[in-house]
Design a protein around this motif. Sequence first.
Motif, short mmCIF file in Angstrom:
data_model
loop_
_atom_site.label_atom_id
_atom_site.label_comp_id
_atom_site.label_asym_id
_atom_site.label_seq_id
_atom_site.Cartn_x
_atom_site.Cartn_y
_atom_site.Cartn_z
N VAL A 13 0.84 -1.20 0.00
CA VAL A 13 0.00 0.00 0.00
C VAL A 13 0.87 1.25 0.00
CG1 VAL A 13 -1.70 1.32 1.30
CG2 VAL A 13 -1.95 -1.15 1.10
N ASP A 14 1.93 1.25 0.83
CA ASP A 14 2.84 2.39 0.87
C ASP A 14 3.56 2.56 -0.46
OD1 ASP A 14 2.18 2.99 3.48
OD2 ASP A 14 3.83 1.83 4.34
N TYR A 15 3.94 1.46 -1.08
CA TYR A 15 4.64 1.54 -2.37
C TYR A 15 3.72 2.15 -3.43
CZ TYR A 15 7.04 0.23 -6.65
OH TYR A 15 7.65 0.27 -7.87
N ILE A 16 2.47 1.71 -3.46
CA ILE A 16 1.52 2.25 -4.43
C ILE A 16 1.29 3.74 -4.20
CG2 ILE A 16 -0.90 2.17 -5.17
CD1 ILE A 16 -0.84 -0.85 -4.58
N ALA A 17 1.14 4.13 -2.94
CA ALA A 17 0.93 5.54 -2.62
C ALA A 17 2.13 6.38 -3.05
CB ALA A 17 0.66 5.71 -1.14
N ASP A 18 3.34 5.89 -2.76
CA ASP A 18 4.55 6.62 -3.16
C ASP A 18 4.67 6.69 -4.68
OD1 ASP A 18 5.18 6.93 -0.50
OD2 ASP A 18 6.58 5.24 -0.44
N TYR A 19 4.31 5.60 -5.35
CA TYR A 19 4.38 5.58 -6.82
C TYR A 19 3.48 6.65 -7.42
CZ TYR A 19 3.06 4.12 -11.54
OH TYR A 19 2.77 4.12 -12.87
N LEU A 20 2.25 6.73 -6.95
CA LEU A 20 1.31 7.70 -7.50
C LEU A 20 1.68 9.13 -7.13
CD1 LEU A 20 -2.08 5.82 -6.98
CD2 LEU A 20 -0.83 6.17 -9.12
N GLU A 21 2.21 9.31 -5.93
CA GLU A 21 2.60 10.66 -5.51
C GLU A 21 3.77 11.18 -6.34
OE1 GLU A 21 1.24 12.79 -3.42
OE2 GLU A 21 -0.42 11.41 -3.06
N GLY A 22 4.65 10.28 -6.78
CA GLY A 22 5.83 10.73 -7.53
C GLY A 22 5.83 10.36 -8.98
N ILE A 23 4.66 10.02 -9.52
CA ILE A 23 4.60 9.50 -10.88
C ILE A 23 5.02 10.53 -11.92
CG2 ILE A 23 2.18 10.13 -11.29
CD1 ILE A 23 1.88 7.42 -12.73
N GLU A 24 4.82 11.82 -11.62
CA GLU A 24 5.18 12.84 -12.61
C GLU A 24 6.69 12.93 -12.80
OE1 GLU A 24 5.15 14.80 -8.60
OE2 GLU A 24 3.81 13.45 -9.72
#
Length: 232
Positions: free
Chosen positions: A2-13
């Motif tokens: 869950v943390d990995y997914i959240a970090d991925y979406l937060e830094g996707i740009e």
Amino acid sequence: MVDYIADYLEGIEGRPVYPDVEPGYLRPLIPTTAPQEPEAYEDIIKDIEKIIMPGVTHWHSPYFFAYFPTASSYPAMLADMLCGAIGCIGFSWRPAALWLKRLTLPYPPLQAASPACTELETVMMDWLGKMLELPEAFLAGRAGEGGGVIQGSASEATLVALLAARTKVTRQLQAASPELSQAAIMEKLVAYTSDQEALEQDKAAGLIPFFVSSMLVGDSTVGSSESCVDLD
């Protein structure tokens, strides 16, 4: 995860939208056979970043303009997690009872794939139908005469529409001419895409047009297409 997914979406740009890899890049980076022993979770995450992410097209990136957005969201992801945990298959309210009741079994037959799954889908499809202001005939309601399902892709939706049209036309023709067999009707059914020039000729030849699908030609990378008016 869950943390990995959240970090991925937060830094996707900050990730490159389109992967800079060559065909076949992945095979040399992973074992040729399945591992015999489990790996640590930390090592799996490292492999995702080192091996998988370089070959990913990031559809949720704000710089991704091709095709269409996947429109995922945090609530949708949480719903997927719950669905994965429950793990039911929503065939129908009573899939097995329709045929298992004919068998002599030493145990009671399975009566339901998942009542809640089937009924929730029916209700929420009515929500969507009302949002689109569809006529009552398209809604399941309490009588269950209408309703529908969301297909996984445009191809699946087209196939389901084609099968529904074939069934409807076959029933109509058999009702009007009971002597016609299903095989006799189906061998004359014809479906069309954008090019409908042969429709009148086919009707004159005794064939039965029953389905028209607008296969728009355009540039999918920018979303352009032919005018639907031209296909009328």
